[in-house]
Design an enzyme around this catalytic site. Structure first.
Site, short mmCIF file in Angstrom:
data_model
loop_
_atom_site.label_atom_id
_atom_site.label_comp_id
_atom_site.label_asym_id
_atom_site.label_seq_id
_atom_site.Cartn_x
_atom_site.Cartn_y
_atom_site.Cartn_z
N TYR A 1 0.84 -1.20 0.00
CA TYR A 1 0.00 0.00 0.00
C TYR A 1 0.87 1.24 0.00
O TYR A 1 0.55 2.23 -0.67
CB TYR A 1 -0.93 0.01 1.22
CG TYR A 1 -1.95 1.11 1.13
CD1 TYR A 1 -3.16 0.91 0.47
CD2 TYR A 1 -1.69 2.38 1.67
CE1 TYR A 1 -4.09 1.93 0.37
CE2 TYR A 1 -2.61 3.40 1.56
CZ TYR A 1 -3.81 3.18 0.91
OH TYR A 1 -4.73 4.20 0.80
N PHE B 1 -7.89 22.06 -23.91
CA PHE B 1 -8.14 20.63 -24.02
C PHE B 1 -9.33 20.33 -23.11
O PHE B 1 -9.49 20.94 -22.06
CB PHE B 1 -6.93 19.78 -23.63
CG PHE B 1 -7.22 18.31 -23.82
CD1 PHE B 1 -7.28 17.78 -25.09
CD2 PHE B 1 -7.51 17.49 -22.75
CE1 PHE B 1 -7.63 16.44 -25.30
CE2 PHE B 1 -7.85 16.16 -22.94
CZ PHE B 1 -7.90 15.63 -24.21
N THR B 2 -10.16 19.37 -23.53
CA THR B 2 -11.45 19.13 -22.88
C THR B 2 -11.33 18.98 -21.35
O THR B 2 -11.91 19.77 -20.60
CB THR B 2 -12.10 17.87 -23.46
OG1 THR B 2 -11.14 16.80 -23.42
CG2 THR B 2 -12.52 18.09 -24.92
N ASP C 1 1.46 20.64 -20.26
CA ASP C 1 0.73 19.40 -20.43
C ASP C 1 1.68 18.52 -21.23
O ASP C 1 1.83 18.67 -22.44
CB ASP C 1 -0.58 19.64 -21.18
CG ASP C 1 -1.39 18.37 -21.32
OD1 ASP C 1 -0.79 17.27 -21.29
OD2 ASP C 1 -2.62 18.45 -21.47
N LYS D 1 -0.51 8.21 -23.24
CA LYS D 1 -0.12 8.62 -24.60
C LYS D 1 1.37 8.31 -24.78
O LYS D 1 1.72 7.16 -24.96
CB LYS D 1 -0.45 10.10 -24.82
CG LYS D 1 -1.73 10.60 -24.13
CD LYS D 1 -3.01 10.09 -24.75
CE LYS D 1 -4.29 10.49 -24.01
NZ LYS D 1 -4.51 11.82 -23.56
N ARG E 1 -13.81 15.91 -33.41
CA ARG E 1 -13.24 17.04 -32.67
C ARG E 1 -13.79 18.30 -33.34
O ARG E 1 -13.17 18.85 -34.25
CB ARG E 1 -11.71 17.02 -32.70
CG ARG E 1 -11.07 16.08 -31.69
CD ARG E 1 -11.46 16.44 -30.28
NE ARG E 1 -10.79 15.64 -29.26
CZ ARG E 1 -11.37 15.28 -28.11
NH1 ARG E 1 -12.61 15.58 -27.85
NH2 ARG E 1 -10.69 14.62 -27.21
N PHE F 1 -19.30 15.03 -25.52
CA PHE F 1 -18.93 14.22 -26.68
C PHE F 1 -18.80 12.73 -26.36
O PHE F 1 -18.96 11.89 -27.22
CB PHE F 1 -17.62 14.73 -27.31
CG PHE F 1 -16.45 14.73 -26.36
CD1 PHE F 1 -16.25 15.80 -25.50
CD2 PHE F 1 -15.55 13.68 -26.34
CE1 PHE F 1 -15.17 15.80 -24.62
CE2 PHE F 1 -14.47 13.67 -25.48
CZ PHE F 1 -14.28 14.74 -24.60
C1 LIG Z 1 -5.60 12.65 -22.82
C2 LIG Z 1 -5.20 14.01 -22.50
C3 LIG Z 1 -5.39 14.55 -21.22
C4 LIG Z 1 -6.15 13.84 -20.13
O1 LIG Z 1 -5.55 12.67 -19.77
P1 LIG Z 1 -6.38 11.34 -19.36
O2 LIG Z 1 -5.31 10.35 -19.08
O3 LIG Z 1 -7.25 10.98 -20.50
O4 LIG Z 1 -7.16 11.68 -18.14
C5 LIG Z 1 -4.90 15.82 -20.99
N1 LIG Z 1 -4.30 16.53 -21.95
C6 LIG Z 1 -4.12 16.05 -23.18
C7 LIG Z 1 -3.43 16.88 -24.21
C8 LIG Z 1 -4.57 14.78 -23.50
O5 LIG Z 1 -4.41 14.32 -24.75
#
Ligand SMILES: *Cc1c(COP(=O)(O)O)cnc(C)c1O
Length: 473
Positions: free
Chosen positions: A88, A140-141, A231, A274, A398, A465
């Site tokens: 843990y 970004f969303t 980011d 990613k 998008r 979306f």
């Molecule tokens: C995917 C993404 C996020 C959010 O990350 P999650 O792992 O999906 O929560 C933030 N910024 C960018 C540019 C992304 O592509």
């Protein structure tokens, strides 16, 4: 000589000066995929409310919905999964992840989170006060939503070229320094806790920011005590474009360029799903002790203890190893090379896509492709559905659906870009898959007048979306 071969044009001889290259791996495990019939696809997309997010994975042939969490892990990563220390507290995989983050990104402190939005939530809660303004190189969303939930307002300061799908600017992720300076004057530096810089910019089509521009943003904001938060979700891909396009970086490695980018910032949020080649994971990393302390405190509330943050020990090990693999130059060349291959095939046929071709996907310009559909009929959503119907290829909208509504007025945003994203998972598909995708886009383009517009019949409150439903008009 057989009759069939006599019909073929003579093969072009290899050019000794230009050798073909291939992926820097071979395939050890395969996962079968299934091609459906047109009738099955018709039923599936109707049941999914014409939203590709609501399709069942089993009904998809080639899945280009997203590059998020869809990468193929290496044997080294899978071996690391067996070395998960599921204690843990104080898991050895946490310390390995911390070491790899420090080595490749160069920040001092690590807060693990279950994925990128977990890091965004914590960062926003720590740094944003109600009434604050957060400038960024396009929204970004999830990033914008967490900024808003913390009481802030996002302000777009990306260069105008980013909103023009035909502009060939090599760094469409750049910040317009005049827009940023205006904003600082209008609101005052005290209202701007940090500038949010994404590399590469997802919503602009995977477009990079240059190191020169990032340095200028740093110089401008540092004078006023404004932080820069990256980011870093696709920072290694951004570094590849800097290496290829920015004067002075051709001989520098991806790893060196990533370190140099991070050195121009105070911290980052990261979706490891990613660049880092894992199916789940993320982190927040900062240099400032006070920010770290508060974030480490909040992570316990929202994610899990500060040495796992919502990930299993084995997940953290896969991220640690994935970070190292993501920084290899030959990996990145093949990864972005495959995206360029698909994009260049479409360009050769005159299909309108966002240019230059981005790092993680090819973005179809739905406005140009379906000029008969007004934005109220969601052309990008309609195009994604049409592509699925043709071939079982799953893409993502998008455009206006993703952009959502203004939180004050409730009005729908009308973004300039209506895009369909063909997102390429890392190390998953072959060049033959890319050919199938390209041919399907070509055929849909041939029959574009027949693609119907859509009407939204169900709209969720947040990030609509993902779950919105539509009917064909
Ligand atoms: C995917 C993404 C996020 C959010 O990350 P999650 O792992 O999906 O929560 C933030 N910024 C960018 C540019 C992304 O592509």
């Amino acid at each position: 000589m057989s009759s069939s071969s006599s019909h073929r044009a003579p093969a072009p001889r290899p050019d000794p000066a230009r050798r073909s290259w291939a992926e820097p791996f071979r395939i050890k495990v395969v996962e079968p995929v299934r091609l459906t019939t047109p009738e099955q696809r018709e039923r599936a997309i109707r049941e999914a409310g014409y939203n590709t997010f609501l399709l069942k994975s089993e009904d998809v042939y080639i899945d280009l919905l997203t590059d998020s969490g869809t990468s193929a892990m290496s044997d080294w990563q899978w071996a690391g999964m067996m070395l998960g220390d599921e204690a843990y507290a104080g898991s050895r995989n946490f310390y390995h992840l911390e070491e790899m983050m420090q080595k490749y990104y160069g920040y001092r402190y690590l807060v693990p989170t279950h994925q990128g939005r977990g890091a965004e939530n914590i960062l926003s809660r720590v740094l944003i006060k109600p009434g604050d303004v957060i400038p960024g190189n396009m929204y970004f969303t999830t990033t914008r939503l967490h900024q808003e939930l913390a009481g802030g307002t996002f302000a777009d300061v990306i260069i105008d070229e980013a909103h023009d799908p035909a502009s060939l600017h090599p760094f469409k992720g750049n910040v317009d320094l005049n827009k940023l300076e205006d904003l600082m004057q209008r609101h005052g530096a005290a209202r701007i806790p940090y500038v949010s810089i994404a590399g590469t910019v997802n919503m602009a089509g995977g477009q990079p920011i240059s190191l020169e521009n990032l340095r200028q943003v740093r110089a401008l904001t540092a004078r006023h005590g404004i932080k820069v938060i990256l980011d870093a979700t696709r920072l290694a891909e951004n570094a590849y474009f800097i290496q290829q396009r920015e004067p002075g970086y051709a001989a520098r490695s991806i790893a060196e360029i990533v370190r140099e980018m991070c050195a121009q910032s105070d911290g980052c949020t990261m979706s490891a799903k990613k660049d880092s080649l894992v199916n789940i994971g993320g982190f927040l990393a900062v240099n400032d002790w006070e920010v770290f302390e508060e974030a480490r405190n909040l992570v316990v509330v929202y994610e899990g203890l500060h040495t796992y943050g919502g990930m299993a020990g084995r997940d953290m090990e896969a991220v640690a190893r994935g970070i190292a693999e993501s920084m290899q130059d030959d990996h990145m060349r093949a990864r972005v090379g495959q995206v360029l291959y698909l994009g260049n095939r479409l360009l050769a046929w005159g299909i309108p896509i966002v240019q230059p071709i981005g790092g993680h996907g090819v973005f179809l310009d739905a406005r140009a492709l379906l000029p008969h559909l007004p934005q109220e009929q969601y052309p990008a959503q309609a195009l994604a559905a049409a592509l699925y119907l043709d071939s079982g290829v799953r893409a993502m909208e998008r455009g206006a659906v993703s952009a959502g509504r203004n939180k004050e007025t409730g009005e729908e945003y009308r973004p300039k870009l209506e895009l369909v994203r063909l997102t390429i998972p890392r190390r998953v598909y072959t060049q033959a898959h890319m050919d199938v995708v390209a041919e399907s886009v070509y055929l849909v383009h041939e029959r574009r007048e027949q693609v119907p517009g859509l009407r939204m019949v169900y709209e969720p409150k947040y990030l609509r979306f993902f779950q919105a439903r539509f009917e064909a008009r």
